[in-house]
Enzyme design. Structure first.
Site, mmCIF file in Angstrom:
data_model
loop_
_atom_site.group_PDB
_atom_site.id
_atom_site.type_symbol
_atom_site.label_atom_id
_atom_site.label_comp_id
_atom_site.label_asym_id
_atom_site.label_seq_id
_atom_site.Cartn_x
_atom_site.Cartn_y
_atom_site.Cartn_z
ATOM 1 N N LYS A 18 0.819 -1.228 0.000
ATOM 2 C CA LYS A 18 0.000 0.000 0.000
ATOM 3 C C LYS A 18 0.850 1.274 0.000
ATOM 4 O O LYS A 18 0.392 2.325 -0.447
ATOM 5 C CB LYS A 18 -0.973 -0.019 1.174
ATOM 6 C CG LYS A 18 -2.065 -1.051 0.994
ATOM 7 C CD LYS A 18 -3.107 -1.000 2.091
ATOM 8 C CE LYS A 18 -4.107 -2.119 1.880
ATOM 9 N NZ LYS A 18 -5.196 -2.110 2.818
ATOM 10 N N ASP B 129 -10.236 2.105 1.537
ATOM 11 C CA ASP B 129 -10.264 1.499 2.889
ATOM 12 C C ASP B 129 -10.879 2.489 3.863
ATOM 13 O O ASP B 129 -11.629 2.132 4.775
ATOM 14 C CB ASP B 129 -8.843 1.209 3.381
ATOM 15 C CG ASP B 129 -8.248 -0.029 2.741
ATOM 16 O OD1 ASP B 129 -9.029 -0.873 2.258
ATOM 17 O OD2 ASP B 129 -7.013 -0.145 2.720
#
Ligand code: ATR
Length: 480
Positions: free
Chosen positions: A283, A319
């Site tokens: 990420k 997210d």
């Protein structure tokens, strides 16, 4: 074509396997070496028992099969089986005596010339495939990629050897994308299993046909995926492929095991991918390859969604929204004013920022105090060590568990010793298992629970919108 590798040790169990998978497959491979000796002798009768075209294979031990016969006896067995009407016969690259080959040619049985490499990819793979095809046969290379670079090498075969009829197989976990995207690799077929994989990394025929619709891939199919390490456990392929199917969108979404993000971007260019999801541990690593990032990505320092824009890749973070969505009402209504966030790793960054952005007072608890302090300073919140968790009992509205402690298979542990009063909302972002030890303790006290799978689905739905421009279809949610 999707080809089912039959794993039975009798002809009748092979027939059962065909029956169970009939709607998913175009042909099947009879593996003579897996049959009992008595059954092997009856193999010539097998093609007349089914309407499915068959490949006849008698795989030697050194090529990953079970046949330990002398080469002479092996050829004899193949010759007698060829009395039956097989559509194809597999003959290994190094077989010199050409009696099986002659009989196959006489009968009009197509020959697959194969080689296997269980240790890697031979340097001369392109020329070897070309040589195998020279006599009009189908060349088959079953090799073992160990890196994303190896996978790229295999996909490139389609461009280098455009006009060669071939089957390229990447064995093991690294090879799964080539099994699914076999058409992009220029393969005429892919091998599938009915449940138990006969070869390492095999995908089931049902998943290839219904989930991935691998045989429907064409020039216009949009390719999407998820990168991570590990990655094969994720449910994202389920969420996205079911969504594509429900809105009749010509696209496929598959998992890519990755070791090097830079090379994955080269593969994404090669496959003209339209977008991909990013999971642990990449990420942060993807950020340097992005030409454009959203404000959330900048703030959080992590990106879980990458989409293609003209001339560049753009990074987003769903997210953040996925986490917030299930508890948004409670925040907006004022039920949640304060939160305890357990953990200060990558996942925690997005969560702390999301809560702070909505005005929730946050205390971060972490085993390593330095990490908690760093995250707290960036987001203007409090921090403490995990050992002091008891100090916050009865004083917070929401407790969020963001570490990987409690994740399958170590599901009987919780990172924190905390007595819930029952008034709190407890939220664990782990989705396997659904009910973690942390949540079980909260449930015992009578807390409201939120599950990692809610966050996963919400972030996936938003990602789907970013990928396709369409809302995630309601009917797809029901079939998940
Ligand atoms: P992720 O990106 O999944 O959040 P990470 O960045 O490695 O992964 O962070 C893992 C989090 O789990 C950290 O908060 C870590 O605590 P430390 O900073 O002290 O390492 C926490 N964690 C991992 N194992 C733990 C354990 N056994 N007990 C408590 N916390 C743990």
């Amino acid at each position: 074509m999707i080809c089912l590798t039959l794993s039975g040790n009798t002809l009748s169990s092979c027939l059962d396997e065909i029956r169970q998978n009939r709607e998913y497959i175009d042909l099947a491979e009879l593996r003579l070496d897996l049959l009992e000796p008595e059954e092997q002798k009856k193999a010539a009768s097998f093609p007349s028992m089914t309407d499915v075209p068959l490949i006849l294979t008698l795989r030697r031990k050194e090529d990953g099969g079970r046949c330990e016969l002398s080469e002479r006896d092996r050829r004899q067995l193949l010759l007698s089986a060829l009395d039956g009407d097989f559509a194809y016969v597999d003959i290994e690259e190094d077989v010199k005596k050409n009696d099986v080959e002659m009989k196959a040619r006489e009968k009009g049985v197509k020959i697959i010339r194969s080689f296997h490499d269980f240790s890697g990819i031979p340097d001369d793979i392109y020329s070897r495939i070309y040589r195998l095809s020279e006599r009009g046969d189908i060349a088959k290379a079953a090799v073992t990629p160990h890196t994303i670079q190896d996978l790229l090498t295999l996909f490139r075969i389609s461009e280098e050897l455009k006009d060669v009829e071939k089957i390229i197989i990447g064995m093991g976990d690294w090879g799964i994308p080539i099994r699914i995207l076999y058409k992009k690799a220029g393969s005429i077929l892919t091998f599938a299993c009915s449940g138990n994989a006969v070869a390492p990394g095999q995908v089931s025929a049902k998943d290839l046909k219904l989930l991935y619709r691998a045989d429907q891939v064409n020039e216009r199919t949009g390719i999407y995926g998820i990168i991570g390490n590990p990655v094969l456990h994720t449910s994202s392929p389920l969420i996205h492929n079911i969504g594509f199917h429900a809105i009749n969108y010509n696209a496929i979404y598959l998992p890519f095991l990755v070791d090097n993000v830079r090379i994955f971007f080269a593969l994404a260019e090669y496959l003209k991918m339209r977008g991909f999801s990013v999971t642990i541990p990449f990420k942060d690593a993807v950020l340097m390859y992005l030409g454009n990032i959203t404000r959330e990505v900048k703030q959080i320092g992590a990106c879980n969604t990458v989409v293609r824009m003209p001339g560049m890749w753009k990074g987003m973070n769903t997210d953040y929204y996925g986490f917030l969505q299930p508890i948004l009402k409670d925040i907006d209504s004022g039920r949640v004013k304060s939160a305890l966030v357990i953990g200060a790793g990558g996942a925690s960054q997005a969560i702390v920022w999301a809560l702070r952005n909505r005005g929730v007072k946050v205390t971060i608890l972490n085993r390593t105090i330095g990490r908690a302090e760093k995250l707290a300073k960036i987001n203007l919140c409090e921090y403490d060590t995990l050992d002091n968790a008891h100090k916050y009992e009865g004083k917070v509205d929401l407790v969020v568990q963001t570490t990987s402690v409690g994740l399958y298979p170590d599901f009987d542990i919780s990172p924190v010793d905390f007595s819930f009063t029952g008034k709190e909302i407890a939220y664990d972002i782990i989705y396997k298992p659904k009910m973690t030890k942390f949540l079980k303790e909260a449930e015992k006290a009578g807390c409201t629970l939120h599950f990692g799978e809610e966050m996963l689905l919400e972030q996936g739905k938003l990602q789907f919108e970013l990928f396709t421009g369409y809302h995630y279809p309601k009917e797809a949610v029901r079939s998940l």
